[in-house]
Design a protein around this motif. Structure first.
Motif, short mmCIF file in Angstrom:
data_model
loop_
_atom_site.label_atom_id
_atom_site.label_comp_id
_atom_site.label_asym_id
_atom_site.label_seq_id
_atom_site.Cartn_x
_atom_site.Cartn_y
_atom_site.Cartn_z
N LYS A 192 3.94 -10.02 7.63
CA LYS A 192 3.03 -9.37 6.69
C LYS A 192 3.54 -9.56 5.27
CE LYS A 192 1.33 -5.30 7.71
NZ LYS A 192 1.30 -3.86 8.00
N THR A 193 2.63 -9.51 4.32
CA THR A 193 3.03 -9.58 2.91
C THR A 193 3.66 -8.26 2.50
OG1 THR A 193 1.28 -11.16 2.41
CG2 THR A 193 2.20 -9.94 0.55
N HIS A 194 4.80 -8.35 1.86
CA HIS A 194 5.51 -7.18 1.33
C HIS A 194 5.91 -7.44 -0.11
CE1 HIS A 194 6.04 -6.28 5.62
NE2 HIS A 194 6.26 -5.03 5.24
N PHE A 195 6.04 -6.37 -0.87
CA PHE A 195 6.64 -6.44 -2.19
C PHE A 195 8.16 -6.43 -2.02
CE2 PHE A 195 2.98 -4.01 -4.45
CZ PHE A 195 2.25 -5.19 -4.57
N ILE A 196 8.84 -7.21 -2.83
CA ILE A 196 10.29 -7.15 -2.90
C ILE A 196 10.65 -6.53 -4.26
CG2 ILE A 196 12.46 -8.44 -2.85
CD1 ILE A 196 10.81 -8.56 -0.21
N TYR A 197 11.19 -5.34 -4.18
CA TYR A 197 11.72 -4.68 -5.37
C TYR A 197 13.21 -4.96 -5.40
CZ TYR A 197 7.58 -2.21 -6.89
OH TYR A 197 6.34 -1.93 -7.40
N ALA A 198 13.77 -5.19 -6.58
CA ALA A 198 15.18 -5.56 -6.66
C ALA A 198 15.85 -4.88 -7.85
CB ALA A 198 15.33 -7.07 -6.78
N LYS A 213 0.82 -1.22 0.00
CA LYS A 213 0.00 0.00 0.00
C LYS A 213 0.84 1.27 0.00
CE LYS A 213 -3.78 -2.23 2.45
NZ LYS A 213 -4.52 -2.30 3.71
N ASN A 214 2.16 1.13 0.16
CA ASN A 214 3.04 2.29 0.29
C ASN A 214 3.47 2.79 -1.09
OD1 ASN A 214 4.95 4.19 0.96
ND2 ASN A 214 5.91 2.94 2.56
N PRO A 233 4.21 5.81 -2.30
CA PRO A 233 5.40 6.67 -2.42
C PRO A 233 6.72 5.88 -2.39
CG PRO A 233 3.82 7.65 -0.92
CD PRO A 233 3.32 6.25 -1.21
N SER A 234 6.82 4.86 -1.54
CA SER A 234 8.05 4.06 -1.51
C SER A 234 8.20 3.22 -2.77
CB SER A 234 8.08 3.15 -0.28
OG SER A 234 8.44 3.92 0.85
N ILE A 235 7.10 2.76 -3.31
CA ILE A 235 7.15 2.03 -4.59
C ILE A 235 7.70 2.95 -5.67
CG2 ILE A 235 5.71 1.02 -6.42
CD1 ILE A 235 3.96 -0.14 -4.10
N ARG A 236 7.24 4.19 -5.68
CA ARG A 236 7.74 5.15 -6.69
C ARG A 236 9.24 5.38 -6.54
NH1 ARG A 236 2.82 8.11 -5.91
NH2 ARG A 236 3.91 9.55 -4.55
N VAL A 237 9.72 5.49 -5.30
CA VAL A 237 11.16 5.66 -5.08
C VAL A 237 11.92 4.46 -5.65
CG1 VAL A 237 13.00 5.79 -3.35
CG2 VAL A 237 10.94 7.18 -3.08
N ALA A 238 11.46 3.26 -5.33
CA ALA A 238 12.12 2.05 -5.84
C ALA A 238 12.15 2.04 -7.37
CB ALA A 238 11.42 0.80 -5.31
N GLU A 239 11.04 2.41 -7.98
CA GLU A 239 11.00 2.43 -9.45
C GLU A 239 11.90 3.51 -10.03
OE1 GLU A 239 6.76 2.72 -10.00
OE2 GLU A 239 6.52 0.52 -9.96
N LYS A 240 11.99 4.66 -9.37
CA LYS A 240 12.85 5.74 -9.86
C LYS A 240 14.33 5.38 -9.80
CE LYS A 240 9.77 9.60 -8.84
NZ LYS A 240 9.54 10.76 -7.97
N ILE A 241 14.70 4.49 -8.87
CA ILE A 241 16.10 4.07 -8.81
C ILE A 241 16.32 2.77 -9.61
CG2 ILE A 241 16.55 5.28 -6.65
CD1 ILE A 241 16.66 2.48 -5.28
N GLU A 242 15.32 2.48 -10.47
CA GLU A 242 15.38 1.38 -11.43
C GLU A 242 15.36 0.00 -10.77
OE1 GLU A 242 18.71 2.40 -13.89
OE2 GLU A 242 17.58 4.00 -14.88
N PHE A 243 14.63 -0.12 -9.68
CA PHE A 243 14.33 -1.42 -9.10
C PHE A 243 13.00 -1.88 -9.70
CE2 PHE A 243 16.68 -1.57 -4.74
CZ PHE A 243 17.88 -1.30 -5.36
N ASN A 244 12.86 -3.18 -9.84
CA ASN A 244 11.64 -3.76 -10.39
C ASN A 244 10.99 -4.68 -9.37
OD1 ASN A 244 11.90 -2.74 -13.17
ND2 ASN A 244 13.73 -4.02 -13.21
#
Length: 167
Positions: free
Chosen positions: A157-163, A133-134, A136-147
């Protein structure tokens, strides 16, 4: 001691004198919305001590994010070891004082930490653990080219793992 420097920021190890400023950030309901609960003063103190221990053991941790212009501490960003799906990963984590949201500071600090992890620590892979649900943090991860790589249960809790991987 400055660890990293960007155009507008510098990152440095936390010191004991940071407790009140950090507490004002970590005790805020909105800032800590995706944590189990905001921190009390004792939890903030332990958090500083835990990162100081990380500096000694790992050579890195979450660092204070300071504005170059004023030297004000506005949050944290750095690298921390996390245990994800049976293996140790290095995560880029960040919190920025809500008064400084939407100004690109989290992205600027996270990008610097990514470069540091790849170039100074010779890591080939970094992650960010993000509550789904976060946005803004997803946007930060995407801006630094994490997928988005996967979903994992972390901290009960369930979390997304961006890498991201070193290129």
């Amino acid at each position: 001691m400055i660890i990293l420097e960007t155009e507008r920021l510098y990152l440095r190890p936390f010191i004991q004198d940071d407790i009140n400023t950090l507490y004002s950030i970590f005790s805020d309901d909105e800032t800590m919305l995706y944590y189990p609960a905001p921190f009390n003063l004792e939890q903030t103190q332990k958090w500083i001590e835990k990162n100081q221990h990380r500096y000694d053991i790992d050579g890195y941790g979450l660092w204070g994010v300071c504005l170059k212009e004023t030297e004000e501490l506005i949050g944290d960003c750095g690298l921390i070891k996390q245990y994800v799906d049976g293996k140790t990963e290095v995560e880029i984590g960040y919190h920025i004082n809500k008064n400084y949201w939407s100004k690109g500071f989290a992205t600027e600090a996270a990008r610097a930490c990514k470069t540091y992890g790849y170039d100074q620590l010779d890591l080939n892979r970094l992650i960010s653990i993000i509550n789904p649900k976060n946005t803004p943090s997803i946007r930060v991860a995407e801006k630094i080219e994490f997928n988005l790589e996967k979903e994992s249960v972390i901290f009960d809790k369930t979390h997304f793992i961006y890498a991201g991987k070193k290129t």
